[in-house]
Structure formats: C-alpha cells, structure tokens
Write a protein that holds these residues in place. Structure first.
Motif, PDB file in Angstrom:
ATOM      1  N   ILE A 112      36.896  40.529  -1.455  1.00 18.18           N
ATOM      2  CA  ILE A 112      37.879  39.447  -1.669  1.00 18.18           C
ATOM      3  C   ILE A 112      37.163  38.106  -1.760  1.00 18.18           C
ATOM      4  N   PHE A 113      36.193  37.893  -0.861  1.00 16.39           N
ATOM      5  CA  PHE A 113      35.442  36.627  -0.876  1.00 16.39           C
ATOM      6  C   PHE A 113      34.688  36.455  -2.189  1.00 16.39           C
TER       7      PHE A 113
ATOM      8  N   THR B 221      35.874  44.696  -5.711  1.00 17.02           N
ATOM      9  CA  THR B 221      36.789  44.611  -4.566  1.00 17.02           C
ATOM     10  C   THR B 221      37.571  45.916  -4.412  1.00 17.02           C
TER      11      THR B 221
ATOM     12  N   GLY C 221      36.834  42.829   2.770  1.00 16.66           N
ATOM     13  CA  GLY C 221      36.715  41.395   3.048  1.00 16.66           C
ATOM     14  C   GLY C 221      35.654  40.739   2.177  1.00 16.66           C
TER      15      GLY C 221
ATOM     16  N   ALA D 229      39.716  35.576   2.945  1.00 17.44           N
ATOM     17  CA  ALA D 229      39.203  36.945   3.008  1.00 17.44           C
ATOM     18  C   ALA D 229      39.496  37.587   4.360  1.00 17.44           C
TER      19      ALA D 229
ATOM     20  N   GLN E  56      33.897  37.183  10.124  1.00 15.35           N
ATOM     21  CA  GLN E  56      34.408  38.512   9.805  1.00 15.35           C
ATOM     22  C   GLN E  56      34.144  39.484  10.953  1.00 15.35           C
TER      23      GLN E  56
END
Length: 700
Positions: A182-183, A675, A179, A579, A54
């Motif tokens: 989402i993960f 999220t 990110g 993600a 990331q």
C-alpha cells in the motif's frame, strides 16, 4: 540431538555468516558525494520510520495473540513457537531493508566506475537479504524442533508448536506484504500521475514532492515485504512437510528432518551460486544473474543425491496407503521441484520482459489510446495464468505418482530451498531502482544514469520473476498444508479415545455434499475480496498523495523552477499513516475466515459438515488465489515494462500519446503487481495454517 539435525543448524549459521561478510563488502564501498548521501539519508529515515511504526502495530497484535495462544488455547511452548516465527520473520525483512537503503547510494557511486561495479554492489546487497531469509527460517524451524526434541516432546506436543511457528511467520508476512505494498504503490501511482502526466517532469525528478516516498516504498514493499513473504513460505512449507512425515511415518525421525537437510544443503549451493554472478563479454546483466541461479539449481540437484542417501537411504522402501516408493522416488521429487522452479521463472520472464511478445503487444496497443492499453494489459494478465497452471499441474502429477502426497511436499520443499538465490534476485530490484533515483536527484553524469537505468530495467524483470516463483511455491505449499489438514482430521477421527472432540466426525468432500460446495464458493471468493481491499487501499492512498503534490506545486512557489525545495516528509508521513491503517482489516480476513466458517456451519449443522466446509474453503482459496495472484503480478509487470519499452524510444517515446496511455496502464498495473497480487501469497497460506491450528485447538 542427532548428528543429522546439527547439519541444518550449522548451514543456517553459515547463511548468517555470509550475510555478515557481504554486508561488510557493501558498506565499505564509497557512499558518493555529500548530495547523494543527503538523498540516501532521507530514504533511510523514511523507510525506518515506516517499518518502526508498522512493526509496533503488528507487535501489539502479536502480543495479544501470543497471550491467547500461550495461556488460553494452547500452552507456552506453542506460544513460543508463534513468537519465534513472528520475530525472525520480521527480523529478516528489517535487516534486509536496512542493507538495501545503504546499498542504493553505493550502487549509484559504483556506477560511476562502470556497469560491473554497479552490478556487484547491487547483487551483493540482494544476496544478503536472500541468505538471511533462508538462514533465519531454517534456524527457526530446525532450532525449535531441536529444543522440542530435547525436552521429549512428541505427537501433538511436537506438531502444534511447529505449526504455531508457521502461523507467527504468516501473520508478519501478510502485514508486511500488504502494508508495504500500500505504501509503495500509493507513492508510485501518486508521483506518476501528477509528476509525469500533469507536470510533465521525469521520473525521480527532485521537484516532485512524492519522489522520496516513492523510493522509500521500493524498500518497504519489495525488500522487506518479499523477505517476510518468502521467509513465511519457507518456514510454513517445511513445517507442513514435517507434519505430514510425523503422520505418515510414525517413529521415523529421518524422514521428519529430511526437509531440513534439503534446506541446509541448498544454503551451501546458494552461497556458491552468488560467486558466479559476473558480467561476461556480452555485458548481459540478466545473463549474469541467471548464471548464479543456474549454478545454484544444478548444484542443488547434485546435492540432493547424497543428502537423500544419507537421510533416508536411496533403496529404503516406504508406504503411504497403497502407494510404495523408495528414497530414489524422493530424490526425483526434489528434482521435479527444481524443474518446476526453472520453468516458472522462464514463463514469468516471458510475460514481463521487454524482449517478448506480451509486453510489446501492450506497448503497441498504447498507440491507439488509454483504453486499448488497459484492454490488452488485462488480456495478457489473464493469458499469463495458463502456462504456470499447466506447469504446476504437471509437477503435482509427477511428484504424486512418485511418492504420493509426501512426494508433492518434498518437491515444494526443494523449490523453496532455492529461496536464498531467488530473494537475492528480488532484493536486487529496489536497490537498483533507488540507485537510479539518487543518480537523477543528485544530477549525476548522464552516463551514470544510463548504467543505473540498465540495472533497473533488469530489476523490474527480476522482481516479476521472483513473484512468479513465490506464487507457484505458495500454491503448492498451500496444497501441502491442505494435505496436512485432511490427514490431521483423519488421524483425530481414528483416535477418538485420545481426542474425544472428534468422535463421530465423518468428513465428506464429495460435491454431492452441499457444505463442500458452500466451502468452495466461500474460499474462491476470499482472494477476490482480499485483492479488492488491497486495490482500494492503494487507490485511497494514491489519491491523497495526488492532492498533496498538487497542493505543494500550487502553494510553494519556485518548486518547478528548482529554487524551492518540496516538503518530502509530508508525503512519507501521510503514506505511513494510510498504510498502517489500511492493512489491518484485510490482513485479519484470512485469519478469521476459517474460524468463523467453522463455527457458523457448526451452529447450522454438525461437526462433520463444519470440517468439510472448512476443508473445501481451503481448496477454493488455493485455486482462485493462485490464478488471481499470477494474473495480477504478471499483468502488472507487463504493464510496467510496456511503459519502459516506450520510454526507451519505441512507439514515439516519452511525451507522446502512446506514452501517456502506457503511464495509465502502469498506474493500473502497479497495485496489481506490488500490492494485491503478492499479498495473496501469504493470504492463501495463512488461511490454511489457521485451519490447522483450529484442529490443534479443538484437539487440545
């Protein structure tokens, strides 16, 4: 450098020293059995792999932006401000996550000795992240301000680098929040849908191929994501308050560093507060955590008085427009911020705790099916916006009447000065969640699992409470940024000899101006579009996890019997790719929106219309963003705890139709609360700070 400016820098260093002390205490604790350490190592490996990828992606974007800012739009000092904000924001999340993934197994091991020992390790781990966030944020702003002072920067040469620092922190924050969200929710939803609903196995069962990914997600979403989020809110709000001070009180350096002194004092009170988190005779975990929070808040209120007397003088008089006020007014603005913080924490707990009506009403609705659970959950999520909105409105009115717009800025600065303790409460959550998962997967004694479950149940509430705090402070912080935008515009328009681009600009925020209505509508739309992108991304990621878990159950014989081991790394790798891919476009939406709107309206009308439209858009983002974020986070937390309330044996308990309906509600609530909702926080602020940077660029 003035004597007063040394104080926040020393306090920032003190926060880092506390982090080192607490890290040593946590890491010296037992890491448990070999099996526990194997599971913890898998979680560590997955979390590090995700964050490394990331940050590599974010770093590439950041380098491009740094070069454009440094050598295209502004100069190297502005570029350095951006780099400092981005690097330290990322560092706060990364270090916090690394402590979290080492504290989880130690919390599980400590739970073998008792509840007190488990709580001690988990909270210390959270406190490390909390104090790192405020320490690094204060050092970033105060340290870079000191550098700018030392080279003789003033005016725009002072303001633009500090605003860029806030922008760097915001950019990292929105990527980390979205990110990580989402993960974590792709893993959580996918694991629950196949594991609990289809296979009928418990949460954190080692037979579930997505279980390690789920535990990884807790750390990259709730720990690293929240750390970057509140680092950004802290830095951006402090910078915005300093910008307002530079406009309102030209030549008064004391008021410029006043917010830094408040932050420094509250670091000391937060460190003291951590030592009051102790279980009493009642063994009430939430009560123990609240003791630390209350001590911090009370000491902060007491510390505000000498800080205000030292920095600005209690009887000193100041004027903004036709409004006159004294140092006492600023002190009471700070107290107002602390009261608003306490009320937001209390309201969020009311809507997300299993002890109160909202959560229990969702659990009760689950008895009649999936649809009624979702209907009641949506109703609670909308209802949960009302009281926080009234609290925020009251805070705005009180602080504005005390000291105009600068009073609102001081109230928000004081709210955020408590971020160290608040982030500690939040980061405690993923540690206890992981500890429960490790206890389950390592087949630890049932008594240990009861202790980790008790710690985790409170962790769900603390995570929801801190999100409520983060949203409230984000909304008020964005209002301060909006004030900085309007005041900057007014300043540039009055000084056209120095800033010729703004010649003839007459900003009109009247609703009779159609471009203001256009801006309000566009701004109001952005949080909904952004939230939709986040929810859709989680749905796609979770769907891929569901397919993968089903495949492994089908193609790897012996998983359900426990004779074969699932391929955990496959789910982690899938979610990492998903993600990273999914976070980029939504994250760029608030960055590009003010710029695109400005130039589109400029092409249609004139500069005055374009500036008015962008300003109105900022207001629209703040208003709808506040309601979308509160609704999603409170509603999602209520859905989650309604499921846990049923799993504790109410309304039939696990395995019943009511439980299945509650799992469905939690599946909807997960991307809501972890999220889309939390990611709206940085989205609100980054839109406002990009608009501020746009003004600086046009004035440059």
């Amino acid at each position: 450098m003035s004597e007063a400016l040394w104080f926040p820098i020393v306090c920032g260093v003190l926060a880092l020293l506390y982090g080192a002390y607490a890290s040593r205490a946590v890491l010296s604790a037992s890491a448990g059995t070999k099996r526990m350490q194997e599971i913890a190592a898998a979680i560590q490996e997955g979390a590090s792999a995700y964050l490394n990828r990331q940050y590599l992606t974010i770093g590439l974007v950041g380098i491009v932006i740094f070069l454009v800012i440094s050598f295209g739009l502004f100069d190297i000092m502005v570029g350095l401000g951006f780099a400092i904000g981005a690097i330290l924001s990322g560092a706060a999340g990364y270090i916090g996550m690394n402590v979290s993934v080492r504290a989880n197994v130690r919390t599980a091991a400590a739970a073998q000795k008792g509840l007190k020992e488990g709580l001690d390790i988990a909270f210390k781990a959270g406190a490390i992240t909390g104090l790192l966030v405020v320490g690094l944020a204060l050092l970033a702003v105060a340290g870079y301000y000191a550098v700018l002072v030392s080279i003789g920067a003033e005016g725009r040469a002072m303001v633009d680098p500090l605003v860029a620092l806030g922008f760097g922190a915001s950019l990292i924050s929105i990527f980390a929040r979205l990110g990580g969200g989402i993960f974590t929710k792709g893993a959580d939803v996918g694991a629950d849908l196949v594991g609990k609903v289809e296979a009928g196995i418990p949460e954190d069962d080692p037979r579930n191929p997505a279980v390690i990914a789920d535990n990884v997600g807790d750390n990259v979403g709730d720990c690293a994501g929240m750390a970057a989020d509140l680092f950004e809110t802290y830095a951006v709000t402090t910078v915005a308050t300093m910008v307002l001070a530079s406009i309102y009180f030209v030549g008064n350096g004391a008021l410029l560093i006043y917010p830094l002194l408040i932050g420094g004092a509250c670091i000391i009170t937060s460190i003291i507060g951590t030592f009051f988190v102790r279980l009493g005779a009642s063994q009430n975990i939430m009560g123990a955590l609240y003791k630390g929070f209350i001590v911090t808040a009370v000491l902060s209120a007491l510390a505000l008085l000498p800080i205000t007397a030292w920095a600005v003088g209690l009887d000193s008089e100041f004027t903004i427009g036709v409004k006159s006020f004294t140092g006492w007014s600023l002190f009471w603005c700070g107290v107002t911020g602390l009261v608003v913080t306490g009320l937001l924490v209390w309201v969020t707990e009311y809507y997300t705790s299993t002890e109160y009506r909202p959560v229990r009403s969702i659990a009760r609705a689950s008895e009649t099916g999936h649809g009624t659970n979702v209907i009641q959950g949506l109703a609670i999520s909308m209802e949960a916006t009302a009281i926080p909105a009234i609290i925020i409105v009251a805070g705005i009115i009180v602080s504005y009447n005390l000291a105009a717009l600068f009073g609102i800025a001081i109230a928000v600065t004081t709210m955020l000065a408590l971020a160290g303790m608040v982030v500690a409460l939040d980061a405690y959550g993923p540690v206890t969640d992981n500890a429960g998962g490790i206890a389950e997967m390592a087949d630890m004694d049932e008594g240990v699992r009861k202790i980790t479950d008790a710690l985790d149940a409170v962790g769900n509430t603390t995570k929801a409470v801190t999100k409520g705090y983060a949203i409230g402070s984000a909304g008020l912080g964005a209002l301060v940024l909006f004030a900085a935008y309007t005041e900057d515009l007014a300043y540039f328009s009055k000084n056209v000899a120095e800033f010729p681009y703004f010649e003839g600009v007459m900003v009109n925020f009247s609703l009779a101006n159609p471009y203001v209505v256009v801006g309000l509508l566009l701004g109001g739309m952005l949080p909904y579009l952004f939230g939709a992108m986040g929810m859709t991304a989680v749905g796609r990621a979770a769907g891929s996890v569901v397919v993968e878990v089903r495949r492994q159950f089908r193609e790897i014989p012996g998983i359900m019997e426990g004779t074969a081991k699932p391929d955990y790394s496959r789910a982690v790798d899938m979610l990492t790719k998903a993600a990273i891919k999914e976070m980029v476009i939504p994250s760029l939406l608030p960055v590009l929106a003010p710029i695109v709107v400005y130039y589109v309206i400029l092409g249609i009308a004139d500069k005055s219309a374009a500036f008015s439209c962008v300003g109105a858009m900022l207001l629209g983002v703040i208003v709808t963003g506040l309601f979308v974020a509160i609704s999603m986070t409170a509603g999602g937390g209520a859905w989650d705890n309604a499921k846990k309330y049923i799993e504790d044996g109410h309304h039939g308990g696990k395995g019943t139709d009511a439980h299945a309906a509650a799992v469905t509600g939690d599946t909807v609530g997960d991307p809501y609360k972890d999220t889309a909702g939390p990611a709206v926080n940085p989205m609100i602020k980054i839109t406002n700070i990009v608009a501020l940077l746009l003004l600086g660029m046009l004035a440059h």
